[in-house]
Design a protein around this motif. Structure first.
Motif, PDB file in Angstrom:
ATOM      1  N   MET A   1       0.841  -1.170   0.000  1.00  0.00           N
ATOM      2  CA  MET A   1       0.000   0.000   0.000  1.00  0.00           C
ATOM      3  C   MET A   1       0.889   1.237   0.000  1.00  0.00           C
ATOM      4  O   MET A   1       2.016   1.207   0.444  1.00  0.00           O
ATOM      5  CB  MET A   1      -0.897   0.020   1.238  1.00  0.00           C
ATOM      6  N   LYS A   2       0.328   2.319  -0.425  1.00  0.00           N
ATOM      7  CA  LYS A   2       1.100   3.550  -0.575  1.00  0.00           C
ATOM      8  C   LYS A   2       1.333   4.209   0.776  1.00  0.00           C
ATOM      9  O   LYS A   2       1.821   3.569   1.685  1.00  0.00           O
ATOM     10  CB  LYS A   2       0.396   4.458  -1.557  1.00  0.00           C
ATOM     11  N   ASN A   3       0.974   5.437   0.917  1.00  0.00           N
ATOM     12  CA  ASN A   3       1.243   6.206   2.135  1.00  0.00           C
ATOM     13  C   ASN A   3       0.086   6.124   3.122  1.00  0.00           C
ATOM     14  O   ASN A   3      -0.493   7.138   3.489  1.00  0.00           O
ATOM     15  CB  ASN A   3       1.508   7.664   1.770  1.00  0.00           C
ATOM     16  N   LEU A   4      -0.239   4.947   3.562  1.00  0.00           N
ATOM     17  CA  LEU A   4      -1.314   4.806   4.540  1.00  0.00           C
ATOM     18  C   LEU A   4      -0.852   5.355   5.885  1.00  0.00           C
ATOM     19  O   LEU A   4       0.259   5.108   6.323  1.00  0.00           O
ATOM     20  CB  LEU A   4      -1.725   3.347   4.690  1.00  0.00           C
ATOM     21  N   ARG A   5      -1.728   6.092   6.506  1.00  0.00           N
ATOM     22  CA  ARG A   5      -1.431   6.665   7.818  1.00  0.00           C
ATOM     23  C   ARG A   5      -2.124   5.833   8.889  1.00  0.00           C
ATOM     24  O   ARG A   5      -3.230   5.341   8.686  1.00  0.00           O
ATOM     25  CB  ARG A   5      -1.905   8.112   7.880  1.00  0.00           C
ATOM     26  N   PRO A   6      -1.476   5.674  10.037  1.00  0.00           N
ATOM     27  CA  PRO A   6      -2.082   4.846  11.098  1.00  0.00           C
ATOM     28  C   PRO A   6      -3.399   5.444  11.583  1.00  0.00           C
ATOM     29  O   PRO A   6      -3.526   6.657  11.737  1.00  0.00           O
ATOM     30  CB  PRO A   6      -1.023   4.844  12.198  1.00  0.00           C
ATOM     31  N   ASN A   7      -4.361   4.587  11.808  1.00  0.00           N
ATOM     32  CA  ASN A   7      -5.672   5.048  12.249  1.00  0.00           C
ATOM     33  C   ASN A   7      -6.227   4.198  13.391  1.00  0.00           C
ATOM     34  O   ASN A   7      -7.325   4.444  13.869  1.00  0.00           O
ATOM     35  CB  ASN A   7      -6.642   5.039  11.058  1.00  0.00           C
ATOM     36  N   GLU A   8      -5.465   3.212  13.830  1.00  0.00           N
ATOM     37  CA  GLU A   8      -5.957   2.301  14.859  1.00  0.00           C
ATOM     38  C   GLU A   8      -6.208   3.014  16.183  1.00  0.00           C
ATOM     39  O   GLU A   8      -7.214   2.754  16.846  1.00  0.00           O
ATOM     40  CB  GLU A   8      -4.966   1.146  15.089  1.00  0.00           C
ATOM     41  N   GLN A   9      -5.311   3.904  16.584  1.00  0.00           N
ATOM     42  CA  GLN A   9      -5.472   4.591  17.865  1.00  0.00           C
ATOM     43  C   GLN A   9      -6.698   5.500  17.846  1.00  0.00           C
ATOM     44  O   GLN A   9      -7.427   5.594  18.830  1.00  0.00           O
ATOM     45  CB  GLN A   9      -4.216   5.392  18.225  1.00  0.00           C
ATOM     46  N   ARG A  10      -6.924   6.154  16.713  1.00  0.00           N
ATOM     47  CA  ARG A  10      -8.120   6.998  16.600  1.00  0.00           C
ATOM     48  C   ARG A  10      -9.381   6.148  16.719  1.00  0.00           C
ATOM     49  O   ARG A  10     -10.354   6.565  17.354  1.00  0.00           O
ATOM     50  CB  ARG A  10      -8.124   7.746  15.271  1.00  0.00           C
ATOM     51  N   ALA A  11      -9.380   4.985  16.115  1.00  0.00           N
ATOM     52  CA  ALA A  11     -10.532   4.091  16.209  1.00  0.00           C
ATOM     53  C   ALA A  11     -10.745   3.652  17.659  1.00  0.00           C
ATOM     54  O   ALA A  11     -11.881   3.659  18.158  1.00  0.00           O
ATOM     55  CB  ALA A  11     -10.342   2.883  15.302  1.00  0.00           C
ATOM     56  N   LYS A  12      -9.672   3.282  18.332  1.00  0.00           N
ATOM     57  CA  LYS A  12      -9.787   2.864  19.740  1.00  0.00           C
ATOM     58  C   LYS A  12     -10.317   3.999  20.602  1.00  0.00           C
ATOM     59  O   LYS A  12     -11.176   3.790  21.458  1.00  0.00           O
ATOM     60  CB  LYS A  12      -8.427   2.401  20.261  1.00  0.00           C
ATOM     61  N   ASN A  13      -9.798   5.216  20.378  1.00  0.00           N
ATOM     62  CA  ASN A  13     -10.257   6.373  21.153  1.00  0.00           C
ATOM     63  C   ASN A  13     -11.738   6.639  20.916  1.00  0.00           C
ATOM     64  O   ASN A  13     -12.479   6.928  21.861  1.00  0.00           O
ATOM     65  CB  ASN A  13      -9.444   7.614  20.799  1.00  0.00           C
ATOM     66  N   ALA A  14     -12.176   6.551  19.673  1.00  0.00           N
ATOM     67  CA  ALA A  14     -13.591   6.776  19.356  1.00  0.00           C
ATOM     68  C   ALA A  14     -14.473   5.734  20.040  1.00  0.00           C
ATOM     69  O   ALA A  14     -15.524   6.066  20.600  1.00  0.00           O
ATOM     70  CB  ALA A  14     -13.800   6.762  17.844  1.00  0.00           C
ATOM     71  N   ILE A  15     -14.054   4.494  20.021  1.00  0.00           N
ATOM     72  CA  ILE A  15     -14.829   3.427  20.656  1.00  0.00           C
ATOM     73  C   ILE A  15     -14.879   3.621  22.170  1.00  0.00           C
ATOM     74  O   ILE A  15     -15.939   3.480  22.789  1.00  0.00           O
ATOM     75  CB  ILE A  15     -14.255   2.048  20.286  1.00  0.00           C
ATOM     76  N   ILE A  16     -13.754   3.956  22.764  1.00  0.00           N
ATOM     77  CA  ILE A  16     -13.720   4.196  24.218  1.00  0.00           C
ATOM     78  C   ILE A  16     -14.658   5.335  24.591  1.00  0.00           C
ATOM     79  O   ILE A  16     -15.410   5.243  25.569  1.00  0.00           O
ATOM     80  CB  ILE A  16     -12.276   4.474  24.692  1.00  0.00           C
ATOM     81  N   LEU A  17     -14.638   6.413  23.806  1.00  0.00           N
ATOM     82  CA  LEU A  17     -15.511   7.545  24.109  1.00  0.00           C
ATOM     83  C   LEU A  17     -16.985   7.186  23.953  1.00  0.00           C
ATOM     84  O   LEU A  17     -17.830   7.668  24.714  1.00  0.00           O
ATOM     85  CB  LEU A  17     -15.139   8.743  23.239  1.00  0.00           C
ATOM     86  N   ILE A  18     -17.308   6.334  23.008  1.00  0.00           N
ATOM     87  CA  ILE A  18     -18.694   5.897  22.860  1.00  0.00           C
ATOM     88  C   ILE A  18     -19.122   5.095  24.092  1.00  0.00           C
ATOM     89  O   ILE A  18     -20.232   5.261  24.603  1.00  0.00           O
ATOM     90  CB  ILE A  18     -18.879   5.094  21.560  1.00  0.00           C
ATOM     91  N   TRP A  19     -18.233   4.255  24.606  1.00  0.00           N
ATOM     92  CA  TRP A  19     -18.548   3.508  25.830  1.00  0.00           C
ATOM     93  C   TRP A  19     -18.683   4.449  27.036  1.00  0.00           C
ATOM     94  O   TRP A  19     -19.537   4.231  27.905  1.00  0.00           O
ATOM     95  CB  TRP A  19     -17.490   2.445  26.106  1.00  0.00           C
ATOM     96  N   ILE A  20     -17.849   5.479  27.089  1.00  0.00           N
ATOM     97  CA  ILE A  20     -17.955   6.456  28.181  1.00  0.00           C
ATOM     98  C   ILE A  20     -19.293   7.177  28.110  1.00  0.00           C
ATOM     99  O   ILE A  20     -19.959   7.395  29.141  1.00  0.00           O
ATOM    100  CB  ILE A  20     -16.770   7.445  28.147  1.00  0.00           C
ATOM    101  N   ILE A  21     -19.716   7.537  26.901  1.00  0.00           N
ATOM    102  CA  ILE A  21     -21.019   8.189  26.745  1.00  0.00           C
ATOM    103  C   ILE A  21     -22.142   7.259  27.205  1.00  0.00           C
ATOM    104  O   ILE A  21     -23.086   7.697  27.871  1.00  0.00           O
ATOM    105  CB  ILE A  21     -21.226   8.658  25.287  1.00  0.00           C
ATOM    106  N   LEU A  22     -22.038   5.986  26.869  1.00  0.00           N
ATOM    107  CA  LEU A  22     -23.038   5.023  27.338  1.00  0.00           C
ATOM    108  C   LEU A  22     -23.075   4.988  28.868  1.00  0.00           C
ATOM    109  O   LEU A  22     -24.145   5.002  29.479  1.00  0.00           O
ATOM    110  CB  LEU A  22     -22.746   3.631  26.781  1.00  0.00           C
ATOM    111  N   GLY A  23     -21.907   4.968  29.491  1.00  0.00           N
ATOM    112  CA  GLY A  23     -21.840   4.985  30.957  1.00  0.00           C
ATOM    113  C   GLY A  23     -22.446   6.254  31.539  1.00  0.00           C
ATOM    114  O   GLY A  23     -23.180   6.211  32.537  1.00  0.00           O
ATOM    115  N   LEU A  24     -22.166   7.387  30.899  1.00  0.00           N
ATOM    116  CA  LEU A  24     -22.747   8.651  31.365  1.00  0.00           C
ATOM    117  C   LEU A  24     -24.262   8.668  31.186  1.00  0.00           C
ATOM    118  O   LEU A  24     -24.976   9.255  32.008  1.00  0.00           O
ATOM    119  CB  LEU A  24     -22.105   9.826  30.628  1.00  0.00           C
ATOM    120  N   GLU A  25     -24.747   8.036  30.129  1.00  0.00           N
ATOM    121  CA  GLU A  25     -26.201   7.931  29.942  1.00  0.00           C
ATOM    122  C   GLU A  25     -26.838   7.135  31.080  1.00  0.00           C
ATOM    123  O   GLU A  25     -27.900   7.497  31.581  1.00  0.00           O
ATOM    124  CB  GLU A  25     -26.524   7.264  28.600  1.00  0.00           C
TER     125      GLU A  25
END
Length: 136
Positions: A1-25
């Motif tokens: 692949m060409k110049n792929l930029r890492p995106n795994e950490q962003r995905a993990k952060n987004a998922i964690i924040l969605i779980w935090i929002i669920l907890g806050l709900e």
């Protein structure tokens, strides 16, 4: 692949924040039930102390502020992931429907925000499969 930029950490952060929002709900639901009980006791004629009313108001305000701030951070994190994912797709496939900047911008343009990011997401779901099948 060409110049792929890492995106795994962003995905993990987004998922964690969605779980935090669920907890806050859930916390908000429990707090709302507590407030309902307090108001029901007032309706039934019980005396509510000023300290109890202030405590209820402070708790509800704190939960609301934390929830709003968490939602803002979650939205920003998700859009950052979404844009990076579309950027990476652009690195693999050249003839995509939209410019990569629309992956973030489409969320903020009135009327366009109702459908553009959906078509981008569909493209991110379908086009890699086509790309991988074509390589085999």
């Amino acid at each position: 692949m060409k110049n792929l930029r890492p995106n795994e950490q962003r995905a993990k952060n987004a998922i964690i924040l969605i779980w935090i929002i669920l907890g806050l709900e859930i916390i908000s639901l429990i707090s709302g039930f507590s407030q309902y009980s307090l108001l029901q006791s007032a309706v039934n004629g019980s005396e509510i102390s000023e300290a109890a009313a202030d405590s209820n108001d402070n708790r509800e305000s704190l939960i609301g502020i934390v929830f709003i701030l968490t939602c803002i951070v979650s939205v920003v994190t998700f859009i950052m992931w979404f844009r990076r994912a579309y950027f990476n797709l652009h690195q693999m496939i050249r003839n995509l429907s939209h410019d990569e900047s629309w992956a973030a911008g489409s969320w903020f343009v009135p009327i366009l925000n109702l459908f553009r990011h959906v078509s981008i997401m569909k493209e991110m779901y379908v086009r890699p499969k086509e790309f991988l099948t074509a390589e085999e």
